[in-house]
Write an enzyme that holds these catalytic residues in place. Structure first.
Site, PDB file in Angstrom:
ATOM      1  N   TYR A  80     -24.829   6.562  35.233  1.00 58.45           N
ATOM      2  CA  TYR A  80     -24.716   5.201  36.008  1.00 58.45           C
ATOM      3  C   TYR A  80     -26.279   4.733  35.144  1.00 58.45           C
ATOM      4  O   TYR A  80     -27.051   4.928  35.278  1.00 58.45           O
ATOM      5  CB  TYR A  80     -24.893   5.324  37.442  1.00 58.45           C
ATOM      6  CG  TYR A  80     -25.168   3.638  37.932  1.00 58.45           C
ATOM      7  CD1 TYR A  80     -24.268   2.690  37.907  1.00 58.45           C
ATOM      8  CD2 TYR A  80     -26.444   3.396  38.514  1.00 58.45           C
ATOM      9  CE1 TYR A  80     -24.302   1.382  38.392  1.00 58.45           C
ATOM     10  CE2 TYR A  80     -26.550   2.097  39.167  1.00 58.45           C
ATOM     11  CZ  TYR A  80     -25.447   1.044  38.957  1.00 58.45           C
ATOM     12  OH  TYR A  80     -25.816  -0.195  39.498  1.00 58.45           O
ATOM     13  N   LYS A 122     -37.347   2.421  39.981  1.00 53.46           N
ATOM     14  CA  LYS A 122     -37.444   3.001  41.510  1.00 53.46           C
ATOM     15  C   LYS A 122     -38.984   3.642  41.592  1.00 53.46           C
ATOM     16  O   LYS A 122     -39.722   2.771  42.049  1.00 53.46           O
ATOM     17  CB  LYS A 122     -36.496   4.272  41.368  1.00 53.46           C
ATOM     18  CG  LYS A 122     -35.100   3.840  41.245  1.00 53.46           C
ATOM     19  CD  LYS A 122     -33.864   4.692  41.977  1.00 53.46           C
ATOM     20  CE  LYS A 122     -32.581   4.196  41.934  1.00 53.46           C
ATOM     21  NZ  LYS A 122     -31.873   3.780  42.840  1.00 53.46           N
ATOM     22  N   ASP A 168     -32.556   7.820  30.456  1.00 56.92           N
ATOM     23  CA  ASP A 168     -32.571   6.863  31.704  1.00 56.92           C
ATOM     24  C   ASP A 168     -33.098   7.771  32.731  1.00 56.92           C
ATOM     25  O   ASP A 168     -32.265   8.403  33.483  1.00 56.92           O
ATOM     26  CB  ASP A 168     -31.081   6.323  31.960  1.00 56.92           C
ATOM     27  CG  ASP A 168     -31.197   5.313  33.179  1.00 56.92           C
ATOM     28  OD1 ASP A 168     -32.243   5.526  33.982  1.00 56.92           O
ATOM     29  OD2 ASP A 168     -30.282   4.629  33.545  1.00 56.92           O
TER      30      ASP A 168
END
Ligand SMILES: Cc1ncc(COP(=O)(O)O)c(C=O)c1O
Length: 429
Positions: free
Chosen positions: A145, A261, A233
């Site tokens: 994702y 995050k 990522d």
């Protein structure tokens, strides 16, 4: 056990749906059953909902809150910053300060460009890679994702290469080629028509898979051979698998790293970090880098405080978190073996994934064995017992989780696994 009282959360939801689509601001939050509980207060890793129910939080903001909801260092930094005025969209010293700190912590972060979310950072990384190579094609891995933008929001499951939602433009992913994560042999089909390969170096979103031996190395060799920009990522793995993220843990260095995050200490942030020769055009006017909230002082101050704290305590903090995660997995796997209930858990660093329907997975392709409905029943049973997880069974550990929290969680897991013998009817929200 008596069902907890969710009267006020239910009433909130009924009212909220009037003007807030589905009563939530992000799809996964609406999946909590029997009702998305409304959180009124958060201290450390302890949540209290509108009905007064208390939970040990293992969502931690879907990952960012490695230091919990109330870290002193972040709260103090944000208060100091607030006192100086919001200064949104100005040039301020916090920008270079965090970029310098990243250069110290992340092996390949020679330069860093800030945005506001991980999704935006992925898009900026793709643009940088295409500008650097003059090519269009992007290699993406199934079930990884990278945010919700049309071009990469496809192949969300190993057996479905299609779009992840209605409303997507199929043309947006016309230049995206799909590969199977973990399959080193497939890397032989990369060629010099690709601008970038993007991947989760440890596949947390599909279910906490560590890279099989040789896989990241094969990706690195093939991308280097064909002049392809390798993008890790690390929106989840950055500062969660260690100060230097997955690239430090596995010893394979990308050209660009996407961060988010934990980097924001709990406030919104995204960043692209990478090699100076690829990054130097960013924001110059040749390669446009825009965004009103890019590098906003509050997020950068929070991030600087959080990363500084992590840097000071890295040697003790990460091994402790990893050991707690391993212990939790061992508990689930032992209970499953003892009771014969088909369930398992696996972890990468301090991210833990619970699965029902299988005794163990060896690769992402095995996800087809997972019983998602039963995994949802397990997380429902945990919620009833005061353990707050992502409804898909992902759990993030944070530094405030203590021995008492973990003992309570192990007990709740044992009981919740037992409930799977007689599956209750799952009510929709
Ligand atoms: C690996 C990965 N990349 C990108 C994103 C998108 O980040 P954001 O939700 O901040 O847009 C996420 C979000 O969960 C993610 O897990």
């Amino acid at each position: 056990m008596p069902a907890p009282d969710y009267t006020r959360s239910r009433a909130y939801r009924a009212a909220a749906c009037a003007h807030l689509p589905f009563g939530v601001s992000s799809t996964p939050r609406g999946r909590q059953t029997p009702v998305p509980v409304v959180i009124e207060d958060a201290q450390g890793v302890h949540l209290t909902d509108l009905d007064g129910n208390r939970y040990i939080d293992f969502t931690l903001g879907y990952g960012p809150l490695l230091l919990g909801h109330t870290p002193d260092c972040v709260q103090a930094a944000v208060s100091r910053e607030m006192a100086r005025g919001l200064r949104t969209a100005t040039v301020h010293r916090g920008e270079a300060a965090l970029a310098d700190l990243l250069a110290d912590c992340v092996p390949t972060a020679e330069q860093t460009a800030f945005v506001t979310t991980g999704t935006e950072a992925v898009q900026l990384a793709l643009r940088i890679a295409r500008a650097a190579t003059g090519r269009l094609k992007i290699a993406k891995f199934r079930a990884n994702y990278h945010g919700w933008i049309d071009n990469l929001h496809i192949a969300g499951a190993p057996d479905n290469d299609g779009p992840s939602t209605i409303g997507q433009d199929p043309a947006a992913s016309a230049d995206v080629v799909l590969f199977d994560w973990g399959d080193a042999v497939q890397m032989a089909s990369l060629d010099s028509s690709f601008a970038a390969v993007i991947l989760e170096p440890a596949a947390i979103n599909p279910g906490c898979f560590a890279p099989p031996p040789g896989f990241l190395e094969a990706v690195r060799i093939a991308t280097r051979e064909h002049g392809i920009v390798l993008i890790f990522d690390e929106v989840i793995t950055g500062f969660r698998l260690g100060l230097g993220g997955a690239q430090q843990r596995y010893g394979v260095l990308p050209d660009l790293t996407v961060l988010g995050k934990v980097l924001g200490g709990g406030l919104p942030i995204g960043a692209v970090a990478g090699r100076r020769d690829i990054m130097h055009d960013v924001a110059s006017g040749r390669l446009l880098h825009r965004g009103t909230f890019n590098g906003n002082p509050l997020s950068l101050a929070a991030g600087f405080a959080a990363v500084s704290h992590l840097r000071i305590h890295a040697e003790t903090l990460y091994p402790r978190l990893d050991a707690m995660a391993a212990d939790l997995c061992a508990h689930v796997n032992t209970q499953a073996a003892r009771t014969g209930i088909p369930a398992c858990a696996q972890a990468v660093g301090s991210a833990v994934q619970l699965f029902v329907g299988t005794k163990g997975l060896t690769c992402i392709g095995d996800l087809t064995q997972v019983d998602r409905a039963a995994t949802g029943r397990l997380t429902d049973a945990l919620l009833q017992r005061g353990i707050y997880t992502l409804p898909r069974g992902l759990m993030y550990l944070g530094t405030p989780h203590d021995d008492a929290d973990m003992a309570t969680t192990r007990q709740a897991l044992s009981e919740a696994l037992e409930t799977l013998r007689t599956p209750p009817t799952r009510q929709g929200p």
